[in-house]
Scaffold this motif. Structure first.
Motif, PDB file in Angstrom:
ATOM      1  N   TYR A 251      28.622  15.460  67.291  1.00 49.74           N
ATOM      2  CA  TYR A 251      28.445  16.133  66.000  1.00 49.74           C
ATOM      3  C   TYR A 251      27.274  17.013  66.023  1.00 49.74           C
ATOM      4  O   TYR A 251      27.080  17.575  65.134  1.00 49.74           O
ATOM      5  CB  TYR A 251      28.396  15.295  64.694  1.00 49.74           C
ATOM      6  CG  TYR A 251      29.707  14.354  64.518  1.00 49.74           C
ATOM      7  CD1 TYR A 251      30.815  14.732  64.606  1.00 49.74           C
ATOM      8  CD2 TYR A 251      29.485  13.197  63.700  1.00 49.74           C
ATOM      9  CE1 TYR A 251      31.950  14.129  64.393  1.00 49.74           C
ATOM     10  CE2 TYR A 251      30.640  12.446  63.199  1.00 49.74           C
ATOM     11  CZ  TYR A 251      31.663  12.913  63.554  1.00 49.74           C
ATOM     12  OH  TYR A 251      32.921  12.321  63.331  1.00 49.74           O
TER      13      TYR A 251
ATOM     14  N   VAL B 285      22.211   9.954  65.903  1.00 52.29           N
ATOM     15  CA  VAL B 285      21.424   9.707  64.693  1.00 52.29           C
ATOM     16  C   VAL B 285      20.678   8.121  65.124  1.00 52.29           C
ATOM     17  O   VAL B 285      21.123   7.784  66.086  1.00 52.29           O
ATOM     18  CB  VAL B 285      22.047   9.332  63.317  1.00 52.29           C
ATOM     19  CG1 VAL B 285      22.537  10.698  62.837  1.00 52.29           C
ATOM     20  CG2 VAL B 285      23.596   8.588  63.649  1.00 52.29           C
TER      21      VAL B 285
ATOM     22  N   PHE C 293      21.009   4.966  64.696  1.00 57.69           N
ATOM     23  CA  PHE C 293      21.721   3.613  65.160  1.00 57.69           C
ATOM     24  C   PHE C 293      22.039   3.837  66.561  1.00 57.69           C
ATOM     25  O   PHE C 293      22.214   3.067  67.469  1.00 57.69           O
ATOM     26  CB  PHE C 293      22.868   3.320  64.277  1.00 57.69           C
ATOM     27  CG  PHE C 293      24.132   4.094  64.498  1.00 57.69           C
ATOM     28  CD1 PHE C 293      24.948   3.931  65.492  1.00 57.69           C
ATOM     29  CD2 PHE C 293      24.406   4.911  63.471  1.00 57.69           C
ATOM     30  CE1 PHE C 293      26.242   4.604  65.405  1.00 57.69           C
ATOM     31  CE2 PHE C 293      25.522   5.933  63.458  1.00 57.69           C
ATOM     32  CZ  PHE C 293      26.497   5.648  64.557  1.00 57.69           C
TER      33      PHE C 293
ATOM     34  N   CYS D 117      21.743   7.373  59.471  1.00 59.75           N
ATOM     35  CA  CYS D 117      23.148   7.226  59.032  1.00 59.75           C
ATOM     36  C   CYS D 117      23.238   6.579  57.929  1.00 59.75           C
ATOM     37  O   CYS D 117      22.991   5.423  57.748  1.00 59.75           O
ATOM     38  CB  CYS D 117      24.250   6.583  60.244  1.00 59.75           C
ATOM     39  SG  CYS D 117      25.809   6.242  59.481  1.00 59.75           S
TER      40      CYS D 117
ATOM     41  N   MET E  96      25.513   5.374  55.906  1.00 63.50           N
ATOM     42  CA  MET E  96      26.611   4.005  56.122  1.00 63.50           C
ATOM     43  C   MET E  96      25.865   3.093  56.837  1.00 63.50           C
ATOM     44  O   MET E  96      25.981   1.824  56.307  1.00 63.50           O
ATOM     45  CB  MET E  96      27.920   4.592  56.960  1.00 63.50           C
ATOM     46  CG  MET E  96      28.676   3.155  57.317  1.00 63.50           C
ATOM     47  SD  MET E  96      30.205   3.446  57.458  1.00 63.50           S
ATOM     48  CE  MET E  96      30.314   4.808  59.009  1.00 63.50           C
TER      49      MET E  96
ATOM     50  N   ILE F 291      30.302  11.368  53.886  1.00 61.10           N
ATOM     51  CA  ILE F 291      30.728  12.523  54.233  1.00 61.10           C
ATOM     52  C   ILE F 291      32.128  12.468  54.608  1.00 61.10           C
ATOM     53  O   ILE F 291      32.925  13.348  54.136  1.00 61.10           O
ATOM     54  CB  ILE F 291      30.162  12.985  55.579  1.00 61.10           C
ATOM     55  CG1 ILE F 291      28.570  13.323  55.317  1.00 61.10           C
ATOM     56  CG2 ILE F 291      30.693  14.464  56.133  1.00 61.10           C
ATOM     57  CD1 ILE F 291      27.754  12.578  55.983  1.00 61.10           C
TER      58      ILE F 291
ATOM     59  N   CYS G  25      27.612  16.612  58.571  1.00 61.67           N
ATOM     60  CA  CYS G  25      26.620  15.391  58.441  1.00 61.67           C
ATOM     61  C   CYS G  25      25.183  16.084  58.721  1.00 61.67           C
ATOM     62  O   CYS G  25      24.999  16.324  59.765  1.00 61.67           O
ATOM     63  CB  CYS G  25      26.909  14.357  59.535  1.00 61.67           C
ATOM     64  SG  CYS G  25      25.812  13.096  59.815  1.00 61.67           S
TER      65      CYS G  25
ATOM     66  N   MET H 271      22.875  14.542  61.282  1.00 62.93           N
ATOM     67  CA  MET H 271      23.214  14.999  62.740  1.00 62.93           C
ATOM     68  C   MET H 271      22.571  16.423  63.091  1.00 62.93           C
ATOM     69  O   MET H 271      22.060  16.804  64.011  1.00 62.93           O
ATOM     70  CB  MET H 271      24.761  15.082  63.092  1.00 62.93           C
ATOM     71  CG  MET H 271      25.220  13.806  63.248  1.00 62.93           C
ATOM     72  SD  MET H 271      24.982  12.974  64.988  1.00 62.93           S
ATOM     73  CE  MET H 271      25.971  11.448  64.676  1.00 62.93           C
TER      74      MET H 271
HETATM   75 FE1  SF4 Z   1      27.045   8.348  59.527  1.00 63.38          FE
HETATM   76 FE2  SF4 Z   1      28.828   9.747  58.417  1.00 63.38          FE
HETATM   77 FE3  SF4 Z   1      26.820  11.087  59.772  1.00 63.38          FE
HETATM   78 FE4  SF4 Z   1      28.582   9.776  61.200  1.00 63.38          FE
HETATM   79  S1  SF4 Z   1      29.180  11.370  59.803  1.00 63.38           S
HETATM   80  S2  SF4 Z   1      26.618   9.578  61.484  1.00 63.38           S
HETATM   81  S3  SF4 Z   1      29.121   7.962  59.728  1.00 63.38           S
HETATM   82  S4  SF4 Z   1      26.723   9.901  57.892  1.00 63.38           S
END
Ligand code: SF4
Ligand code: 13P
Length: 301
Positions: free
Chosen positions: A24, A59, A61, A84, A86, A172, A258, A261
């Protein structure tokens, strides 16, 4: 941009850094990376990486997972607040509380979780292997799936278990609607729609394929349609166009982005390498405890 790219390539050589990038991140970042992939592919690369210095473009994590699997390496995340949302929806303290309320459940954590949260679950999964991981669990065990209720529900469509879903999601992907998919289908007739399983189950059903970003590439390889509608973060389209120059790829409207990202820029990569800055630091106990559920995931055949 060319000067900056040349400077980064020079710094990469002088520091011996290996650059990892998620599918991404911006096109120019993917282009200077040694490996571009989805979460599972990047985890496997991190586990096998012998480099002293890993620069992770993605990101937090993901950079933490690289550190957990390659603890002897210095891992840099060019922008420390690239997170992130989430992953932040399932804090370790809340997961521990949920564990005490559900002592018999198997806790399955999507890899989009912090290291502290991974440290208190049984097994991890990614969007590339979630069905396989849940299928590997004893049929009589209740599955507590966190943090992504959409991925969990999508898995539950094919893998029969008793489930309890954490109430989290990717803000997203959760915004993608059936109307958006149907409009894209009407605009691009004959083009299969490939969607990410972080989308809502009813939306996934409107698409032709659901897959992790890495598996999306295999789908394209095996389907000779001239064009595809891509229902996930638009960064992956750069890689698709590079690998399949004779096909057409259409992003959804409005485009799915995102912002975390996209925080990774060439400047931030250059500065991270130049000043060895923004190292991912995790204490030994967290590394040890978070490694276990990731290794259990990687051991499932
Ligand atoms: Fe997190 Fe969604 Fe971004 Fe993936 S697209 S890194 S799940 S916020
Ligand atoms: P993938 O593992 O499919 O690349 O997904 C990661 C992610 O964060 C999707 O939003």
């Amino acid at each position: 941009m060319q000067d900056l790219t040349a400077e980064i390539l020079e710094l990469k050589k002088s520091t011996g850094a290996v650059i990892f990038a998620h599918n991404y991140v911006a096109a120019e970042i993917q282009d200077i990376a040694d490996f571009v992939g989805d979460s599972l592919e990047l985890s496997l690369k991190a586990r096998d990486c012998k480099a002293e210095l890993i620069l992770f473009c993605g990101v937090s994590f993901m950079a933490e997972t690289a550190k957990i699997l390659s603890p002897g390496s210095t891992v840099l995340l060019p922008v420390p607040d690239a997170g992130c949302p989430m992953a932040d929806m399932a804090p370790a303290e809340e997961v521990k509380m949920m564990r005490s309320e559900n002592p018999d459940a198997v806790f399955v954590a999507y890899v989009n979780t912090t290291a502290a949260t991974k440290a208190c679950v049984d097994i991890c999964c990614t969007s590339a292997n979630a069905e396989k991981i849940v299928s590997s669990l004893p049929a009589d065990k209740k599955v507590l799936f966190l943090p992504d209720r959409n991925l969990g529900r999508n898995v539950s469509e094919t893998v029969e278990r008793e489930y309890k879903f954490w109430d989290g999601c990717c803000p997203i992907h959760d915004k993608i609607t059936c109307d958006m998919i149907l409009a894209a289908k009407a605009a691009h007739p004959g083009c299969p729609v490939i969607i990410h399983p972080e989308c809502r189950p009813e939306v996934v059903k409107c698409a032709d394929y659901a897959a992790s970003t890495g598996k999306m590439l295999s789908i394209i390889r095996n389907d000779n349609s001239e064009g595809f509608v891509i229902a996930t973060e638009e960064g992956i389209i750069h890689r698709m166009k590079k690998e399949f120059p004779d096909r057409k790829f259409y992003a959804l409207t409005p485009c799915v982005i995102c912002e975390d990202m996209k925080k990774i820029t060439l400047e931030s990569v250059r500065d991270a390498l130049k000043f060895k800055q923004h190292e991912v630091k995790l204490d030994a106990a967290t590394i040890e405890n978070a490694r276990l559920p990731i290794e259990r995931m990687l051991d499932v055949k």
